[in-house]
Design an enzyme around this catalytic site. Structure first.
Site, mmCIF file in Angstrom:
data_model
loop_
_atom_site.group_PDB
_atom_site.id
_atom_site.type_symbol
_atom_site.label_atom_id
_atom_site.label_comp_id
_atom_site.label_asym_id
_atom_site.label_seq_id
_atom_site.Cartn_x
_atom_site.Cartn_y
_atom_site.Cartn_z
ATOM 1 N N ALA A 362 0.812 -1.209 0.009
ATOM 2 C CA ALA A 362 0.090 -0.014 -0.109
ATOM 3 C C ALA A 362 0.905 1.342 0.066
ATOM 4 O O ALA A 362 0.392 2.244 0.117
ATOM 5 C CB ALA A 362 -0.910 0.212 1.183
ATOM 6 N N ILE A 405 -2.165 -2.062 -4.062
ATOM 7 C CA ILE A 405 -3.364 -1.219 -3.977
ATOM 8 C C ILE A 405 -3.028 -0.314 -5.117
ATOM 9 O O ILE A 405 -2.221 0.653 -5.163
ATOM 10 C CB ILE A 405 -3.122 -0.738 -2.692
ATOM 11 N N LYS A 409 -7.189 6.674 -10.899
ATOM 12 C CA LYS A 409 -5.997 7.545 -11.585
ATOM 13 C C LYS A 409 -5.177 6.767 -12.443
ATOM 14 O O LYS A 409 -4.536 7.333 -13.167
ATOM 15 C CB LYS A 409 -5.503 8.250 -10.694
ATOM 16 N N LYS A 421 1.255 4.596 -11.288
ATOM 17 C CA LYS A 421 0.178 3.600 -10.507
ATOM 18 C C LYS A 421 0.132 2.609 -11.676
ATOM 19 O O LYS A 421 -0.124 1.401 -11.499
ATOM 20 C CB LYS A 421 -0.844 3.999 -9.792
#
Length: 628
Positions: A362, A405, A409, A421
């Site tokens: 995370a 996680i 976006k 990401k």
């Protein structure tokens, strides 16, 4: 105040007196209140025997354990037991005495009825007198309040509010037509929820209590909408699971918050499946002190892992989550480790020592504008390089599962954070293709309520300062879900994954941020003249709307209704090698160089540096006025 033993003695004497009155009174009623001269021997002979039996019956029924001031249904049941035994004793004795010594048959009915009337009525009368003496003067005081709901919770709440000097119940509303025109606790049920504005004006009330702890989010939104437009404040009760023994306490009420309006239906997960994944395992959580990381820790300890390894770069955040375990779950073995996911040596050391079987990654930089200007390369190093380091350790030390996680976006990103990401997702997909021992999965969702740096805490702070509340654009929309809901669905997705899946959480409907701001202002007791809304323009990299799926992706169903699987494009064969070379060779790359590199790996990335070229949102979201 009288001693307890003396009070119990008084109650006992009252019950004996009740038996005397019921026995003698039964004869008087039978003979129209004329003294029954022919039955004096029966009265005198039967009375001592009945008093002895009645004493034993009252003790057996436990009549002297309860307090009269709280006399209720359980006490009535005890009275009924005692009366039944006394009546049965009378019946048995009547069968044993000679015919010339018998009592009138009507006494078998009159005696228990009178006994029940005196014993039960005496207790009820005492409670009424005591409550009137203690609370009667408070009923006409306090702020007028309307209750929403006329069920069992409302009945409990009415009793509590009558004892409070702060509130005065004036009416109730309920959508059940069968309750209209009736009363609950002496207060009228005057109509449906839609009649709230009229009821508030009629009874001069400016406060509402939602006496429906399990009300659906739609009901809470509806009530609050009606309330805020009428200038009233709404209070809610805790969830049913939080109410102690079904009793509602005034202190348990709280003003309705924006989370209540954005809240969704409760999440139900396959706990057996999740338990199989976590029970007895060593679990490692990176970013364990963050909003999502800490909630993951809170949730996963329910499934009895053997050990939880907390990895966090912020010393204070690590201390906070460690203290939570110390206070709330001292039975769980934890290891609190300061460490940076970019530090390959530190991560290798952690995996060597603790050999985690399940890894939740995370840790990430998440703030879009901050990562867009001046920090782009740091976003790449942390979000992509950190994922690469932890994923490599997970595979090297044969962890069973690795869960990334991710974020909405990452879909058609317009900013560095989103592109990094998406690149982190591709790293996990590439490791899955390598067919190692570890199952790699990704979970993608939108904004979570109350997370660090999110819009709701920002708006709350601005309202407390007296405004203005700043919104970037009048048409900007976002998806929201609660942190516990997101964490539970992450665990569910992790337990289901076979490797390589990108799970997409059901985020519901997009919310207009300006509607969110308006409702937060109203819930705080202000209007837009007192706290104004100011539009500041889209920030670097910011979208008008967020998507959950890329244009080239399709989704497939899963056994859980709130989870779907996104099928993304395949990762190039030499992706990991080329990405590693790029990460190793670059050193402090400029923002423009980072964007150029990201475009190479993420072709759907469309950099947006300023808000000059804003395009209209697609039809699927442009018409959404928000759920508030």
């Amino acid at each position: 105040m009288l001693p307890i033993a003396f009070r119990s003695l008084l109650v006992f004497l009252f019950d004996l007196f009740a038996a005397f009155v019921a026995w003698v009174g039964g004869f008087l009623l039978r003979f129209n209140f004329e003294w029954p001269v022919g039955y004096v021997n029966q009265i005198l002979f039967g009375l001592p025997l009945l008093l002895v039996v009645h004493t034993v019956a009252c003790r057996w029924a436990g009549l002297y354990r309860g307090m009269w001031v709280f006399a209720s249904l359980p006490d009535l049941k005890r009275v009924l037991k005692a009366v039944a035994v006394s009546a049965l004793a009378l019946l048995i004795v009547a069968q044993l005495v000679p015919p010339n010594f018998s009592v009138p048959r009507s006494l078998f009915l009159l005696y228990p009825l009178l006994l029940l009337l005196f014993m039960g009525g005496g207790r009820a009368a005492w409670r009424m007198w005591k409550e009137h003496r203690l609370y009667g003067g408070l009923i006409a005081q306090g702020k007028p309040v309307v209750l929403v709901g006329a069920g069992s919770r409302a009945a409990s709440l009415v009793r509590e509010l009558e004892r409070s000097p702060d509130w005065k119940v004036v009416a109730l509303v309920d959508d059940n037509r069968n309750k209209w025109g009736r009363e609950l606790g002496g207060h009228p049920v005057v109509g449906s929820l839609d009649s709230l504005p009229t009821v508030l004006e009629e009874f001069k009330a400016r406060h509402i209590i939602l006496a429906m702890p399990s009300a659906a989010p739609e009901v809470r939104r509806r009530v609050t909408q009606l309330a805020v437009h009428s200038g009233a404040q709404v209070f809610v009760l805790p969830e049913v699971d939080d109410l102690m023994s079904g009793r509602v306490a005034i202190s348990q009420m709280r003003p309705v918050e924006i989370e209540d309006l954005l809240g969704r239906d409760p999440v139900h997960i396959d706990t057996a499946h999740v338990s199989t994944m976590l029970n007895g395992r060593t679990v490692l959580v990176t970013g364990a002190g963050g909003s999502i990381g800490s909630e993951l820790c809170h949730q996963l300890v329910r499934f009895a892992p053997s050990q939880v390894v907390l990895v966090e770069t912020s010393e204070f955040a690590l201390y906070v989550i460690e203290q939570w375990f110390t206070q709330h779950r001292p039975d769980i073995r934890i290891v609190a480790l300061a460490g940076d996911v970019k530090d390959a040596h530190r991560m290798d050391e952690i995996f060597t020592l603790y050999r985690p079987q399940v890894v939740f990654h995370a840790a990430a930089y998440k703030h879009v504008p901050l990562m867009e200007v001046g920090n782009a390369w740091q976003a790449v190093r942390n979000n992509v390089g950190g994922t690469l380091v932890v994923a490599r350790c997970a595979q090297k030390y044969e962890a069973e599962r690795f869960v990334l996680i991710s974020t909405d976006k990452a879909v058609n990103p317009t900013n560095v954070m989103g592109a990094t990401k998406r690149l982190a997702e591709m790293v996990c997909e590439a490791f899955h293709v390598c067919k190692g021992p570890t199952r790699f999965g990704m979970v993608r969702f939108g904004n979570v309520l109350g997370s660090t740096g999110s819009v709701i805490p920002k708006f709350q702070e601005q309202i407390q300062r007296g405004g203005p509340v700043t919104v970037t654009h009048p048409d900007i929309t976002r998806y929201f879900m609660s942190i516990p809901e997101a964490a539970q669905l992450v665990l569910q997705a992790a337990s289901m994954g076979q490797g390589g899946e990108v799970y997409v959480l059901d985020m519901g409907y997009p919310v207009k941020i300006v509607d969110l701001a308006r409702n937060m202002i109203r819930l705080s007791g202000y209007d837009e003249e007192q706290i104004r809304i100011e539009f500041t323009g889209l920030r670097p990299g910011e979208k008008l709307y967020e998507e959950l799926l890329a244009d080239c992706e399709q989704t497939g169903p899963t056994p859980h209704t709130k989870l779907r699987i996104a099928r993304s494009r395949e990762v190039p064969p030499d992706f990991l090698l080329e990405l590693t070379t790029w990460l190793d060779n670059e050193s402090g790359a400029s923002d423009e160089a980072v964007r150029t590199g990201l475009l190479r790996w993420v072709p759907e990335y469309t950099p947006r540096i300023a808000d000059a070229a804003i395009q209209d949102a697609p039809a699927k979201t442009a018409h959404v006025a928000g759920v508030l």
